[in-house]
Design a protein around this motif. Structure first.
Motif, PDB file in Angstrom:
ATOM      1  N   THR A  56     -36.198  14.451  12.357  1.00  0.00           N
ATOM      2  CA  THR A  56     -35.580  13.405  13.326  1.00  0.00           C
ATOM      3  C   THR A  56     -36.060  11.820  13.091  1.00  0.00           C
ATOM      4  OG1 THR A  56     -37.015  13.801  15.167  1.00  0.00           O
ATOM      5  CG2 THR A  56     -34.790  14.798  15.134  1.00  0.00           C
ATOM      6  N   ASP A  57     -36.783  11.775  11.976  1.00  0.00           N
ATOM      7  CA  ASP A  57     -37.369  10.308  11.628  1.00  0.00           C
ATOM      8  C   ASP A  57     -36.523   9.292  11.234  1.00  0.00           C
ATOM      9  OD1 ASP A  57     -39.954  11.319  12.026  1.00  0.00           O
ATOM     10  OD2 ASP A  57     -40.500  11.420   9.827  1.00  0.00           O
ATOM     11  N   ALA A  58     -36.455   8.053  12.057  1.00  0.00           N
ATOM     12  CA  ALA A  58     -35.648   7.054  11.674  1.00  0.00           C
ATOM     13  C   ALA A  58     -35.542   6.570  10.261  1.00  0.00           C
ATOM     14  CB  ALA A  58     -35.693   6.023  12.728  1.00  0.00           C
ATOM     15  N   GLU A  59     -36.683   6.558   9.737  1.00  0.00           N
ATOM     16  CA  GLU A  59     -37.175   6.295   8.613  1.00  0.00           C
ATOM     17  C   GLU A  59     -36.435   7.169   7.279  1.00  0.00           C
ATOM     18  OE1 GLU A  59     -40.912   5.443  10.830  1.00  0.00           O
ATOM     19  OE2 GLU A  59     -39.514   7.100  10.603  1.00  0.00           O
ATOM     20  N   ILE A  60     -35.872   8.009   7.674  1.00  0.00           N
ATOM     21  CA  ILE A  60     -34.920   8.604   6.684  1.00  0.00           C
ATOM     22  C   ILE A  60     -33.662   7.995   6.293  1.00  0.00           C
ATOM     23  CG2 ILE A  60     -33.658  11.019   6.057  1.00  0.00           C
ATOM     24  CD1 ILE A  60     -35.513  12.409   7.892  1.00  0.00           C
ATOM     25  N   GLN A  61     -32.796   7.204   7.131  1.00  0.00           N
ATOM     26  CA  GLN A  61     -31.871   6.554   6.867  1.00  0.00           C
ATOM     27  C   GLN A  61     -32.473   5.210   6.353  1.00  0.00           C
ATOM     28  OE1 GLN A  61     -32.133   8.287   9.898  1.00  0.00           O
ATOM     29  NE2 GLN A  61     -30.850   9.782   9.050  1.00  0.00           N
ATOM     30  N   LYS A  62     -33.403   4.652   7.126  1.00  0.00           N
ATOM     31  CA  LYS A  62     -33.839   3.347   6.453  1.00  0.00           C
ATOM     32  C   LYS A  62     -34.293   3.182   5.031  1.00  0.00           C
ATOM     33  CE  LYS A  62     -37.510  -0.247   7.428  1.00  0.00           C
ATOM     34  NZ  LYS A  62     -38.866  -0.340   7.983  1.00  0.00           N
ATOM     35  N   PHE A  63     -34.892   4.196   4.622  1.00  0.00           N
ATOM     36  CA  PHE A  63     -35.418   4.058   3.374  1.00  0.00           C
ATOM     37  C   PHE A  63     -34.589   4.767   2.208  1.00  0.00           C
ATOM     38  CE2 PHE A  63     -39.505   3.344   5.923  1.00  0.00           C
ATOM     39  CZ  PHE A  63     -39.760   1.874   5.493  1.00  0.00           C
TER      40      PHE A  63
ATOM     41  N   THR B 254     -38.730   2.026  16.132  1.00  0.00           N
ATOM     42  CA  THR B 254     -39.350   1.686  14.943  1.00  0.00           C
ATOM     43  C   THR B 254     -38.604   0.679  14.219  1.00  0.00           C
ATOM     44  OG1 THR B 254     -38.171   3.624  13.704  1.00  0.00           O
ATOM     45  CG2 THR B 254     -40.420   4.205  14.436  1.00  0.00           C
ATOM     46  N   GLU B 255     -37.319   0.628  14.443  1.00  0.00           N
ATOM     47  CA  GLU B 255     -36.665  -0.531  13.487  1.00  0.00           C
ATOM     48  C   GLU B 255     -36.250  -1.903  14.252  1.00  0.00           C
ATOM     49  OE1 GLU B 255     -36.575  -0.295  10.293  1.00  0.00           O
ATOM     50  OE2 GLU B 255     -37.645   1.690  10.685  1.00  0.00           O
ATOM     51  N   HIS B 256     -36.188  -1.697  15.630  1.00  0.00           N
ATOM     52  CA  HIS B 256     -35.674  -2.787  16.268  1.00  0.00           C
ATOM     53  C   HIS B 256     -36.771  -3.142  17.369  1.00  0.00           C
ATOM     54  CE1 HIS B 256     -31.678  -2.681  14.791  1.00  0.00           C
ATOM     55  NE2 HIS B 256     -31.666  -1.327  15.070  1.00  0.00           N
ATOM     56  N   ASN B 257     -38.242  -2.521  17.434  1.00  0.00           N
ATOM     57  CA  ASN B 257     -39.231  -2.892  18.049  1.00  0.00           C
ATOM     58  C   ASN B 257     -39.083  -2.893  19.474  1.00  0.00           C
ATOM     59  OD1 ASN B 257     -41.231  -3.505  16.166  1.00  0.00           O
ATOM     60  ND2 ASN B 257     -40.174  -5.492  15.606  1.00  0.00           N
ATOM     61  N   VAL B 258     -37.992  -2.164  19.887  1.00  0.00           N
ATOM     62  CA  VAL B 258     -37.818  -1.721  21.496  1.00  0.00           C
ATOM     63  C   VAL B 258     -38.969  -0.774  21.917  1.00  0.00           C
ATOM     64  CG1 VAL B 258     -36.477  -0.502  22.976  1.00  0.00           C
ATOM     65  CG2 VAL B 258     -35.259  -1.746  21.159  1.00  0.00           C
ATOM     66  N   PRO B 259     -39.694  -1.114  22.984  1.00  0.00           N
ATOM     67  CA  PRO B 259     -40.919  -0.403  23.467  1.00  0.00           C
ATOM     68  C   PRO B 259     -40.385   0.809  23.758  1.00  0.00           C
ATOM     69  CG  PRO B 259     -40.819  -2.548  24.628  1.00  0.00           C
ATOM     70  CD  PRO B 259     -39.504  -2.580  23.635  1.00  0.00           C
ATOM     71  N   ALA B 260     -41.454   1.775  23.340  1.00  0.00           N
ATOM     72  CA  ALA B 260     -40.905   3.352  23.535  1.00  0.00           C
ATOM     73  C   ALA B 260     -40.758   3.706  25.068  1.00  0.00           C
ATOM     74  CB  ALA B 260     -42.241   4.022  23.045  1.00  0.00           C
ATOM     75  N   MET B 261     -41.290   2.962  25.902  1.00  0.00           N
ATOM     76  CA  MET B 261     -41.162   3.221  27.483  1.00  0.00           C
ATOM     77  C   MET B 261     -39.875   2.706  27.806  1.00  0.00           C
ATOM     78  SD  MET B 261     -43.732   0.364  29.234  1.00  0.00           S
ATOM     79  CE  MET B 261     -45.269   1.088  28.429  1.00  0.00           C
ATOM     80  N   THR B 262     -39.390   1.451  27.167  1.00  0.00           N
ATOM     81  CA  THR B 262     -38.016   0.842  27.404  1.00  0.00           C
ATOM     82  C   THR B 262     -36.778   1.879  26.925  1.00  0.00           C
ATOM     83  OG1 THR B 262     -38.673  -1.111  27.487  1.00  0.00           O
ATOM     84  CG2 THR B 262     -36.260  -0.842  26.997  1.00  0.00           C
ATOM     85  N   ALA B 263     -37.109   2.496  25.851  1.00  0.00           N
ATOM     86  CA  ALA B 263     -36.067   3.669  25.218  1.00  0.00           C
ATOM     87  C   ALA B 263     -36.055   4.827  26.001  1.00  0.00           C
ATOM     88  CB  ALA B 263     -36.533   3.836  23.716  1.00  0.00           C
ATOM     89  N   ALA B 264     -36.993   5.340  26.393  1.00  0.00           N
ATOM     90  CA  ALA B 264     -37.462   6.517  27.288  1.00  0.00           C
ATOM     91  C   ALA B 264     -36.629   6.279  28.541  1.00  0.00           C
ATOM     92  CB  ALA B 264     -38.816   6.903  27.372  1.00  0.00           C
ATOM     93  N   ALA B 265     -37.035   5.107  29.140  1.00  0.00           N
ATOM     94  CA  ALA B 265     -36.439   4.932  30.547  1.00  0.00           C
ATOM     95  C   ALA B 265     -34.822   4.652  30.326  1.00  0.00           C
ATOM     96  CB  ALA B 265     -36.889   3.732  31.301  1.00  0.00           C
ATOM     97  N   GLU B 266     -34.329   4.005  29.488  1.00  0.00           N
ATOM     98  CA  GLU B 266     -33.064   3.787  29.351  1.00  0.00           C
ATOM     99  C   GLU B 266     -32.190   5.090  29.090  1.00  0.00           C
ATOM    100  OE1 GLU B 266     -32.958  -0.836  27.717  1.00  0.00           O
ATOM    101  OE2 GLU B 266     -32.431   0.726  26.523  1.00  0.00           O
ATOM    102  N   PHE B 267     -32.677   6.045  28.292  1.00  0.00           N
ATOM    103  CA  PHE B 267     -32.275   7.201  28.301  1.00  0.00           C
ATOM    104  C   PHE B 267     -32.081   8.120  29.369  1.00  0.00           C
ATOM    105  CE2 PHE B 267     -32.682  11.685  27.116  1.00  0.00           C
ATOM    106  CZ  PHE B 267     -31.721  11.869  26.104  1.00  0.00           C
TER     107      PHE B 267
ATOM    108  N   ARG C  38     -47.971   2.567  13.561  1.00  0.00           N
ATOM    109  CA  ARG C  38     -47.054   3.884  13.701  1.00  0.00           C
ATOM    110  C   ARG C  38     -45.549   3.299  13.503  1.00  0.00           C
ATOM    111  NH1 ARG C  38     -44.950   4.575  18.629  1.00  0.00           N
ATOM    112  NH2 ARG C  38     -46.764   3.729  19.625  1.00  0.00           N
ATOM    113  N   ARG C  39     -45.261   1.958  14.290  1.00  0.00           N
ATOM    114  CA  ARG C  39     -43.999   1.385  13.958  1.00  0.00           C
ATOM    115  C   ARG C  39     -43.785   0.588  12.997  1.00  0.00           C
ATOM    116  NH1 ARG C  39     -43.001  -1.697  18.273  1.00  0.00           N
ATOM    117  NH2 ARG C  39     -44.926  -2.073  18.974  1.00  0.00           N
ATOM    118  N   ASN C  40     -44.796   0.478  12.055  1.00  0.00           N
ATOM    119  CA  ASN C  40     -44.805  -0.466  11.047  1.00  0.00           C
ATOM    120  C   ASN C  40     -44.585  -2.109  11.357  1.00  0.00           C
ATOM    121  OD1 ASN C  40     -44.715  -1.251   8.124  1.00  0.00           O
ATOM    122  ND2 ASN C  40     -42.466  -0.875   8.085  1.00  0.00           N
ATOM    123  N   ASN C  41     -45.125  -2.683  12.534  1.00  0.00           N
ATOM    124  CA  ASN C  41     -45.165  -3.769  13.259  1.00  0.00           C
ATOM    125  C   ASN C  41     -46.402  -4.483  12.753  1.00  0.00           C
ATOM    126  OD1 ASN C  41     -44.916  -6.005  14.671  1.00  0.00           O
ATOM    127  ND2 ASN C  41     -44.073  -4.941  16.309  1.00  0.00           N
ATOM    128  N   MET C  42     -46.423  -5.118  11.676  1.00  0.00           N
ATOM    129  CA  MET C  42     -47.551  -5.837  11.143  1.00  0.00           C
ATOM    130  C   MET C  42     -47.688  -7.265  12.022  1.00  0.00           C
ATOM    131  SD  MET C  42     -48.506  -4.410   8.401  1.00  0.00           S
ATOM    132  CE  MET C  42     -50.007  -5.414   8.180  1.00  0.00           C
TER     133      MET C  42
END
Length: 513
Positions: free
Chosen positions: A213-220, A276-289, A469-473
């Motif tokens: 389920t890694d998002a990077e599969i599509q990204k790369f 990982t790609e849109h820098n949405v905080p994990a807690m935000t993505a979890a709560a919205e779901f 982890r999120r490739n956010n330099m």
């Protein structure tokens, strides 16, 4: 400055330090450590999102909770669950069978539950998706070598492999693949999961392990190779929680079980992508779901950058201050003893030197093991304390030995007892060297304390590991690396100022001149 004035200034400085440290400890204990349900996640995005979902569900019942995000590998988190350091964390059935229950092979899920139950652990039903291990490579590289399945890799021994450290050693990882497929590759290295993707993109690596389920599969644009000999078992996501939680927080357990059969693989992949790609905080993505799927009305308070920086700074100061204070209390007497007893001194200096040569990450993990899986500040503080000893011990020893023999003999001729000679003459004369050792330890501690983020100790290491982890330099630099460097400079400057009050004026003038 008179001896009495020097003593007063030292007393004031030490008193202020103790008050500040005590206040910080009380504040952290009140705001940070109190939680009825303790949740953890491992160091990859999906686990953090699932941990945040669990946290939001527990919060919806009114119970207090804390989520230790992005901890180390499976063994670390599993040990913490067994010893009660945490209450619940997301896991995968394949990992349970092949990595956790290695000493007790299980035939099916029912037997797995029974073995876990015997250890006081309950496994939920599947959260709804299977996330097996896989191998992946860039599409153009796969096309170049005509590779579509794992068995094709045996024809290309020169390919460069990079796997996560856990995958390299676990029973269902690289050893199993080598045995089942007869893979001849020798250029195999251990890498962080996020760094492996960057290496694939840069062309310095040909293949790595993936989660389906890694998002990077599509990204790369990666090709997921077919496991044509079916080495990888199913990895259904589940929750593991302590059986006693059902009595301590029954409503929280019922809320957590709402995650069963809730998430599909595409939905999980989409959440990973957002984080990982849109820098949405994990807690935000979890709560919205959860708001969409379960009708919760959770409003997530996403920490702003300044709030996050303040929180991490307080945690980092706590780790550095406590470990350094403990080291000062222990190391200065050891340095005095080393100077007084040359034979014993060599043993003390050698022991402190050996501790300094142990890799900091290895020492940190060892302390977690020694404390039976305890996570957070305790093992980090002990590891930092051990690293702080050598500079203070050695500088105390050197400072005392560098006092001219004539001065020591004069003090003895005056009839001063050993304790008074040490307090009134020797320690003041060695104070500059001792303070230099403390300063070195403090600066080193600021840097080493970032590793505490790996075991949930907080501090500047947390945004460094999260950013990695999120490739956010930007997060790595602005929230972690840069603040740590600034704190190290401030600590050094603070000790330069403290020297004016702690070192006798005559010694300062002599050195400055």
């Amino acid at each position: 400055m008179s001896n009495r004035a020097i003593l007063r200034s030292r007393t004031v400085i030490i008193g202020v330090a103790i008050v500040l440290l005590g206040g910080l400890a009380i504040w952290l204990a009140t705001h940070y450590f109190q939680a009825k349900v303790k949740i953890a996640s491992k160091s990859f995005t999906e686990s953090v999102i699932l941990g945040d979902m669990a946290q939001e569900l527990v919060r919806s019942t009114g119970d207090t909770t804390r989520h230790r995000r992005g901890l180390g590998g499976t063994r670390l988190v599993w040990a913490a669950l067994l010893n009660g350091e945490i209450d619940v964390y997301p896991e995968y059935t394949g990992t349970i069978a092949k990595e956790i229950l290695t000493d007790r092979p299980v035939k099916d899920e029912a037997e797995m539950r029974a073995v876990l139950s015997a250890q006081g652990i309950v496994m939920s039903q599947s959260l709804g998706f299977n996330n097996p291990y896989a191998l992946g490579m860039k599409e153009e590289v796969a096309d170049k070598y005509k590779i579509t399945k794992i068995s094709d890799l045996a024809k290309h021994p020169k390919l460069r492999f990079g796997f996560t450290s856990e995958f390299l050693s676990r029973a269902d990882g690289w050893p199993a693949l080598q045995a089942a497929y007869g893979l001849p590759q020798t250029d195999v290295r251990g890498l962080d999961h996020a760094l492996a993707y960057q290496a694939l993109e840069a062309g310095t690596l040909d293949l790595t392990d993936l989660y389906a389920t890694d998002a990077e599969i599509q990204k790369f644009h990666l090709r997921v190779l077919e496991d044509d000999r079916h080495v990888f078992p199913a990895y259904y996501a589940v929750l593991l929680y302590r059986a006693d939680l059902e009595k301590r927080a029954p409503e929280a357990v019922q809320a957590l079980l709402k995650m069963q059969s809730l998430i599909t693989a595409p939905e999980m992949s989409l959440m990973n992508w957002r984080v990982t790609e849109h820098n949405v905080p994990a807690m935000t993505a979890a709560a919205e779901f959860l708001n969409v799927k379960l009708g919760l009305t959770t409003k997530v308070h996403a920490e702003g950058p300044w709030e996050k920086l303040l929180w991490n700074t307080l945690n980092h100061l706590f780790l550095v201050a406590v470990s350094l204070l403990a080291a000062i209390v222990v190391a200065i007497p050891l340095g005095i003893l080393a100077a007084r007893k040359p034979a014993t001194g060599q043993v003390i200096l050698a022991t402190a030197g050996v501790l300094q040569t142990i890799p900091s990450l290895a020492l940190l993990v060892f302390m977690v093991w020694a404390l039976q899986g305890t996570l957070g500040a305790e093992p980090a503080i002990i590891a930092l304390f051990l690293y702080s000893l050598l500079p203070i011990v050695r500088n105390t020893y050197t400072g005392l030995n560098d006092i001219p023999l004539s001065l020591r003999e004069s003090a003895e001729a005056l009839g001063l007892p050993p304790g008074e000679r040490l307090r009134s003459i020797e320690l003041p004369m060695a104070s500059r060297a001792i303070l230099a050792g403390i300063k070195i330890s403090a600066v080193i501690n600021v840097g080493n304390a970032t590793l505490g983020g790996l075991i949930g100790a907080g501090g500047y290491g947390q945004p460094i590991f999260d950013g990695l982890r999120r490739n956010n330099m930007q997060e790595i630099f602005l929230q972690g690396a840069l603040p740590a460097a600034i704190m190290a400079l401030l600590v050094q400057g603070l000790f330069e100022l403290a020297e004016k009050g702690l070192v006798p004026k005559g010694l300062r003038l002599k050195t400055e001149g």
